[in-house]
Scaffold this active site. Structure first.
Site, mmCIF file in Angstrom:
data_model
loop_
_atom_site.group_PDB
_atom_site.id
_atom_site.type_symbol
_atom_site.label_atom_id
_atom_site.label_comp_id
_atom_site.label_asym_id
_atom_site.label_seq_id
_atom_site.Cartn_x
_atom_site.Cartn_y
_atom_site.Cartn_z
ATOM 1 N N TYR A 87 -8.083 7.283 12.348
ATOM 2 C CA TYR A 87 -7.321 7.454 13.561
ATOM 3 C C TYR A 87 -8.228 8.632 14.544
ATOM 4 O O TYR A 87 -7.735 9.071 15.480
ATOM 5 C CB TYR A 87 -6.128 8.044 13.220
ATOM 6 C CG TYR A 87 -5.106 6.734 12.747
ATOM 7 C CD1 TYR A 87 -4.867 5.903 13.819
ATOM 8 C CD2 TYR A 87 -4.942 6.775 11.428
ATOM 9 C CE1 TYR A 87 -4.052 4.816 13.267
ATOM 10 C CE2 TYR A 87 -4.080 5.652 11.059
ATOM 11 C CZ TYR A 87 -3.700 4.744 11.855
ATOM 12 O OH TYR A 87 -2.854 3.581 11.308
ATOM 13 N N PHE A 98 2.167 9.634 3.737
ATOM 14 C CA PHE A 98 2.613 9.519 5.114
ATOM 15 C C PHE A 98 3.147 8.185 5.471
ATOM 16 O O PHE A 98 3.657 8.213 6.429
ATOM 17 C CB PHE A 98 1.517 9.798 6.029
ATOM 18 C CG PHE A 98 0.209 8.926 5.876
ATOM 19 C CD1 PHE A 98 0.234 7.800 6.445
ATOM 20 C CD2 PHE A 98 -0.887 9.446 5.071
ATOM 21 C CE1 PHE A 98 -0.937 6.869 6.415
ATOM 22 C CE2 PHE A 98 -2.229 8.774 5.057
ATOM 23 C CZ PHE A 98 -2.088 7.170 5.686
ATOM 24 N N ASP A 99 2.856 7.078 4.490
ATOM 25 C CA ASP A 99 3.463 5.756 4.808
ATOM 26 C C ASP A 99 3.379 4.942 3.653
ATOM 27 O O ASP A 99 2.569 5.085 2.823
ATOM 28 C CB ASP A 99 2.636 5.239 6.097
ATOM 29 C CG ASP A 99 3.311 3.884 6.401
ATOM 30 O OD1 ASP A 99 4.474 3.677 6.296
ATOM 31 O OD2 ASP A 99 2.638 3.112 7.120
ATOM 32 N N PHE A 133 -5.639 5.307 0.593
ATOM 33 C CA PHE A 133 -4.444 4.288 0.623
ATOM 34 C C PHE A 133 -4.666 3.440 -0.857
ATOM 35 O O PHE A 133 -5.897 3.155 -1.197
ATOM 36 C CB PHE A 133 -5.169 3.028 1.483
ATOM 37 C CG PHE A 133 -4.778 3.412 3.196
ATOM 38 C CD1 PHE A 133 -3.563 3.033 3.563
ATOM 39 C CD2 PHE A 133 -5.724 4.033 3.823
ATOM 40 C CE1 PHE A 133 -3.076 3.547 4.878
ATOM 41 C CE2 PHE A 133 -5.482 4.525 4.987
ATOM 42 C CZ PHE A 133 -4.187 4.155 5.641
ATOM 43 N N TYR A 141 0.863 -1.041 -0.042
ATOM 44 C CA TYR A 141 0.279 0.189 0.203
ATOM 45 C C TYR A 141 1.009 1.198 -0.015
ATOM 46 O O TYR A 141 1.987 1.200 0.508
ATOM 47 C CB TYR A 141 -0.872 0.185 1.155
ATOM 48 C CG TYR A 141 -0.147 0.305 2.365
ATOM 49 C CD1 TYR A 141 -0.097 1.589 3.072
ATOM 50 C CD2 TYR A 141 0.160 -0.916 3.282
ATOM 51 C CE1 TYR A 141 0.696 1.702 4.201
ATOM 52 C CE2 TYR A 141 0.882 -0.635 4.467
ATOM 53 C CZ TYR A 141 1.120 0.683 4.785
ATOM 54 O OH TYR A 141 1.850 0.916 6.109
#
Length: 536
Positions: A152, A106-107, A169, A96
């Protein structure tokens, strides 16, 4: 209302009070001053509408994002086939990229060089991802948008994800399995003939196994990651059991089979050799000569030694040989791999045993047969020569003349060798030969040990009669003239089938005991007087 006129409620066609700006043409009831006033209001209205449009656009750009009530999934790639979709409780492996709505990342699992591995529906993920993964297929790719309350929330995630963040995502699903899964197999090809099957497999199939039956949590340390399902596309090449013996199939046996191969026989045969999947590795036909060997004495692989026993001349058969009766675990190092099952299609050309004698079959005999051939007789005969499989190799009929020999004079072997000298390609080594013989003429030979005999009584003055010039010695010319005269007059007879002059030369040499080229009366003796010499 003055700024933005609306459609008139009156009837446009009658020109009633309250006409619309969308009317066609001026209203006839309006005065000129009224028309100018209407035009000014029209311009003001358009300007106001443009100003309002600018305000709306500015407000839309500066407004905060509309919050999502639920996840939003945009499938960017869907495979043609989806054998299995993710269910709650499944274990998945996926890559992902995580981004904010403005595209800022961010990731990413790609950056870490490993997939994200997790159970679905067991609260090991944020609620939106847990929900979005259900129903995805292997190799499917989706863009998943998750609202804050399913991500979150108001707390965010440290310094990485601010509170109340919408998350995007880009997900690529690579693997899915369930702890309750077993091995799955899908046979996609089965040969038309399948005489034998493996316990748990067929010829071509897809085998899928979960990590618990593969390499588990740790993978293999190199190519296979941990917790990976494995998919094998299997083509079965051959199979055998250590208890297997040879298998004989496709037998074509000639109608007449008077003798079968036994251990110790020497056999000539052709073969095509292949592996069980049909891969060719050798052929005697390609070398244009048979394979020749003794049977049952370890000159060939054990399976072939066994498979050749009990076969007839002309028979064809397929012999399947397991590895332990073939080339074993090592193979041959080139064309035959280790532990390979071998398939030989063979054709027996001929065989014999070193102890065999000449076999004679009388196919025709005259009703009257007063004389039969014997050793020393001069015979003339025709023959057709062939191999045991019927292949023709020679025939005297082709030359329109008989083959002539003296029986028992060792003329057959040298003569046949001379006759077949130019036919070496047609008569292979170690071949059994078949001659179909027709006796055309026979001349009775002389008694054994004689090359010349007298038909009448021998003259008591034999030496004197030979010595034509009466010089007390017989020269070669005198000797030859005398013997030929006796033969021509019927008083004597030379052995048939030989060169007469060579016989006479041999007779003279035997009489010329001192080798001086002349025969004296002291040297001259008859055959009856001295047995060891083939002479007078």
């Amino acid at each position: 209302q003055d700024f933005c006129p609306s459609r008139s409620r009156g009837n446009q066609s009658t020109g009633e009070q309250g006409g619309s700006i969308y009317s066609y043409g001026p209203n006839p009831q309006l005065s000129p001053s009224s028309e100018n006033l209407s035009a000014e209001k029209m311009i003001q209205c358009v300007q106001a509408m443009l100003y309002l449009a600018v305000l709306v656009a500015f407000g839309a750009c500066s407004a905060p994002p509309v919050p999502l009530d639920d996840i939003f999934i945009e499938k960017t790639f869907v495979p043609e086939q989806c054998v299995r979709a993710v269910k709650v409780g499944d274990y998945v492996r996926y890559h992902y990229n995580g981004m904010f709505p403005d595209g800022k990342k961010f990731d990413s699992s790609y950056d870490r060089g490993s997939t994200y591995n997790v159970f679905v529906g067991k609260k090991q993920l944020i609620a939106g991802m847990d929900k979005a993964l259900v129903g995805m297929c292997v190799n499917e790719r989706s863009l998943i948008k998750i609202p804050p309350h399913l991500a979150y929330g108001k707390q965010g995630y440290g310094d990485i994800i601010p509170p109340d963040s919408i998350l995007h995502f880009d997900v690529l699903l690579l693997d899915v399995w369930n702890p309750e899964d077993g091995v799955q197999s899908n046979t996609y090809h089965m040969p038309s003939t399948c005489s034998r099957k493996v316990e748990v497999s067929d010829y071509k199939r897809i085998i899928t196994m979960p990590p618990s039956l593969g390499y588990g949590e740790n993978g293999d340390g190199s190519d296979i990651p941990g917790q990976a399902s494995l998919v094998f596309d299997v083509v079965l090449l051959d199979l055998h059991n250590p208890r297997d013996g040879i298998t004989v199939t496709n037998q074509i046996v000639p109608e007449s089979c008077t003798r079968k191969i036994a251990a110790g026989d020497f056999v000539r045969y052709h073969y095509n050799g292949s592996l069980l999947d049909g891969t060719f590795f050798d052929s005697s036909y390609s070398r244009n000569r048979t394979y020749d060997t003794y049977v049952g004495q370890g000159y060939v692989i054990a399976g072939m030694d066994e498979g050749l026993i009990g076969v007839c001349v002309g028979e064809k058969r397929t012999i399947t040989i397991p590895p332990h009766l073939g080339y074993g675990e090592e193979g041959t190092g080139s064309k035959i791999p280790g532990s390979a099952v071998l398939v030989f299609d063979i054709h027996i050309i001929d065989f014999h045993n070193p102890s065999d004698k000449t076999e004679i079959i009388v196919t025709h005999k005259p009703e009257e047969c007063d004389k039969q051939t014997k050793k020393g007789d001069f015979v003339k005969y025709h023959y057709n020569a062939s191999l045991m499989d019927g292949t023709s190799i020679d025939s005297t009929y082709n030359y329109a003349k008989t083959y002539n020999i003296v029986l028992g004079a060792n003329q057959v072997v040298p003569g046949m060798e001379d006759g077949l000298m130019d036919m070496s390609d047609e008569v292979p080594g170690s071949a059994v030969l078949v001659f179909d013989i027709e006796l055309v003429e026979m001349e009775e030979g002389l008694p054994e040990g004689y090359m010349f005999i007298w038909n009448d009584e021998v003259s008591p003055d034999l030496f004197t009669e030979m010595d034509a010039d009466q010089n007390k010695q017989v020269e070669p010319s005198e000797f030859t003239d005398y013997i030929m005269r006796q033969v021509n007059e019927g008083k004597g007879r030379l052995a048939p089938g030989f060169d007469p002059y060579r016989i006479i030369d041999n007779m003279f040499s035997n009489q010329d005991r001192d080798g001086d080229g002349k025969i004296t009366e002291a040297e001259f003796k008859l055959k009856a007087d001295e047995a060891p010499h083939d002479e007078l």
